[in-house]
Design a protein around this motif. Structure first.
Motif, PDB file in Angstrom:
ATOM      1  N   LYS A   1     -11.112   4.664  -7.688  1.00 22.40           N
ATOM      2  CA  LYS A   1     -10.503   5.562  -6.705  1.00 22.40           C
ATOM      3  C   LYS A   1     -11.069   6.972  -6.840  1.00 22.40           C
ATOM      4  O   LYS A   1     -11.404   7.620  -5.841  1.00 22.40           O
TER       5      LYS A   1
ATOM      6  N   VAL B   1       0.837  -1.204   0.000  1.00 21.96           N
ATOM      7  CA  VAL B   1       0.000   0.000   0.000  1.00 21.96           C
ATOM      8  C   VAL B   1       0.870   1.251   0.000  1.00 21.96           C
ATOM      9  O   VAL B   1       0.598   2.220  -0.733  1.00 21.96           O
TER      10      VAL B   1
ATOM     11  N   THR C   1     -10.449   5.403   1.184  1.00 18.95           N
ATOM     12  CA  THR C   1     -10.429   4.841  -0.170  1.00 18.95           C
ATOM     13  C   THR C   1      -9.598   3.565  -0.211  1.00 18.95           C
ATOM     14  O   THR C   1      -9.981   2.568  -0.830  1.00 18.95           O
ATOM     15  N   ILE C   2      -8.454   3.584   0.475  1.00 15.50           N
ATOM     16  CA  ILE C   2      -7.603   2.391   0.523  1.00 15.50           C
ATOM     17  C   ILE C   2      -8.324   1.247   1.219  1.00 15.50           C
ATOM     18  O   ILE C   2      -8.355   0.110   0.722  1.00 15.50           O
ATOM     19  N   TYR C   3      -8.932   1.544   2.365  1.00 18.62           N
ATOM     20  CA  TYR C   3      -9.530   0.501   3.200  1.00 18.62           C
ATOM     21  C   TYR C   3     -10.841  -0.021   2.625  1.00 18.62           C
ATOM     22  O   TYR C   3     -11.130  -1.217   2.684  1.00 18.62           O
TER      23      TYR C   3
ATOM     24  N   ILE D   1      -2.824  -4.324  -6.425  1.00 21.72           N
ATOM     25  CA  ILE D   1      -3.287  -2.973  -6.083  1.00 21.72           C
ATOM     26  C   ILE D   1      -3.176  -2.044  -7.286  1.00 21.72           C
ATOM     27  O   ILE D   1      -4.066  -1.225  -7.544  1.00 21.72           O
TER      28      ILE D   1
ATOM     29  N   ILE E   1      -9.822   0.089  -2.419  1.00 20.83           N
ATOM     30  CA  ILE E   1      -8.654  -0.508  -3.059  1.00 20.83           C
ATOM     31  C   ILE E   1      -8.389  -1.922  -2.543  1.00 20.83           C
ATOM     32  O   ILE E   1      -8.266  -2.872  -3.333  1.00 20.83           O
ATOM     33  N   LEU E   2      -8.317  -2.087  -1.227  1.00 24.13           N
ATOM     34  CA  LEU E   2      -8.000  -3.408  -0.678  1.00 24.13           C
ATOM     35  C   LEU E   2      -9.082  -4.448  -0.962  1.00 24.13           C
ATOM     36  O   LEU E   2      -8.751  -5.584  -1.343  1.00 24.13           O
TER      37      LEU E   2
ATOM     38  N   GLU F   1       0.535   3.798  -3.047  1.00 28.03           N
ATOM     39  CA  GLU F   1      -0.331   4.943  -2.769  1.00 28.03           C
ATOM     40  C   GLU F   1       0.377   6.128  -2.112  1.00 28.03           C
ATOM     41  O   GLU F   1      -0.144   7.244  -2.157  1.00 28.03           O
ATOM     42  N   TYR F   2       1.511   5.902  -1.500  1.00 30.82           N
ATOM     43  CA  TYR F   2       2.139   6.984  -0.741  1.00 30.82           C
ATOM     44  C   TYR F   2       3.550   7.329  -1.224  1.00 30.82           C
ATOM     45  O   TYR F   2       3.939   8.492  -1.226  1.00 30.82           O
TER      46      TYR F   2
ATOM     47  N   LYS G   1      -8.148   9.558   1.810  1.00 32.53           N
ATOM     48  CA  LYS G   1      -7.239   8.606   1.153  1.00 32.53           C
ATOM     49  C   LYS G   1      -7.247   7.261   1.856  1.00 32.53           C
ATOM     50  O   LYS G   1      -7.308   6.212   1.210  1.00 32.53           O
ATOM     51  N   TRP G   2      -7.210   7.289   3.191  1.00 31.68           N
ATOM     52  CA  TRP G   2      -7.213   6.031   3.926  1.00 31.68           C
ATOM     53  C   TRP G   2      -8.542   5.302   3.771  1.00 31.68           C
ATOM     54  O   TRP G   2      -8.578   4.071   3.645  1.00 31.68           O
TER      55      TRP G   2
END
Length: 291
Positions: free
Chosen positions: A174, A91, A187-189, A166, A192-193, A95-96, A184-185
């Motif tokens: 997204k 991740v 969206t990731i949680y 990913i 994306i995941l 993403e970062y 952002k978090w």
């Protein structure tokens, strides 16, 4: 045009032949293991062999239950350590991390995959085993030592495949999440995941296979005592180590019992892969339903 069609046909048939040969080779290997191992299972008894608590070739007593438990415990602990680190690293890289950071991280992770297992084992023998012995007691050769080494060894596999999964998440998903006001978090949680879950499960399956099949590094740090460990700081022997340690001098029933150990290892791996594939299938179905 006809030349192109002929070339495509040759390539197609060639790939089909290669695939068929691969299947045949795998079946031949499995068949050889079964043929060599069945005499021991017939003589000892299937349930006596699986659930036997003692492995003593000198007394012609062969029970692999402690080694099955040791194998599963070692795999589980190594995955517990490696999976969160791997997914977190994936991740971060996707993403970062900026381009400079990725140019540093990717070669570093790839280099971990190229290090021979004996080097990992030597590191564990020289650094990790004395550390455990000095701070937690015992000999240092233990279940946790083997699990930590294995977790490091499977990191590159899980990270690389998870990163690809990913990256494969459509950017439109997204952007839609951001458009709805998600952070952002979130969206990731939430996006994306879950979308990348089938690929991540595949990565875990590959890491699991590496953890179960590793031999040399485990032999060097696990202690190789055929017992069910009472704690993570006690020595353990796994199925692969048992075969590698004793095959060089095994004869008669002992020889067949080691091949029977290979049969049990195959069964364990197939069951675990079937479970993991089912989880991946359920993830894909649920993901399709959400879409």
């Amino acid at each position: 045009m006809e030349n192109n069609k002929l070339t495509e046909l040759i390539i197609e048939k060639g790939l089909m032949i290669i695939a068929i040969l691969s299947i045949i080779i795998i079946l031949l290997i499995i068949g050889f293991i079964v043929v060599e191992g069945m005499p021991a299972i017939e003589q000892i008894g299937f349930f006596n062999f699986i659930f036997g608590m003692k492995w003593a070739p000198k007394d012609e007593v062969y029970g692999v239950f402690p080694m099955i438990i040791g194998t599963l415990e070692m795999m589980a602990i190594s995955l517990v350590i490696a999976v969160p680190l791997s997914i977190g690293c994936s991740v971060f890289m996707t993403e970062y991390a900026n381009n400079t950071m990725n140019r540093i991280l990717k070669p570093t992770i790839q280099s971990l995959a190229g290090i021979p297992s004996v080097i990992y084992g030597f590191f564990g023998l020289v650094v990790l085993v004395p550390f455990i012995r000095d701070h937690f007691g015992g000999t240092g050769f233990s279940l946790i030592a083997a699990s930590i080494i294995l977790s490091i060894m499977i990191l590159p596999t899980i990270i690389s495949v998870s990163e690809d999964a990913i990256y494969a998440v459509p950017s439109a998903m997204k952007e839609a999440s951001y458009g709805l006001g998600a952070t952002k978090w979130q969206t990731i949680y939430k996006v994306i995941l879950p979308t990348a879950a089938p690929g991540i499960v595949t990565a875990i399956i590959l890491g699991m296979g590496r953890a179960i099949g590793e031999t040399m590094a485990v032999i060097m740090v696990a202690g190789n005592v055929a017992q069910i460990p009472g704690s993570i700081f006690e020595p353990v022997r796994v199925l692969t180590s048992n075969i590698a340690l004793e095959m060089g001098y095994a004869i008669d029933l002992h020889y067949n019992a080691l091949f029977a150990t290979g049969i049990i290892l195959l069964i364990v791996i197939m069951i675990l892969i079937a479970i993991a594939d089912y989880v991946a299938y359920k993830s894909r179905i649920e993901g399709s339903g959400d879409l």
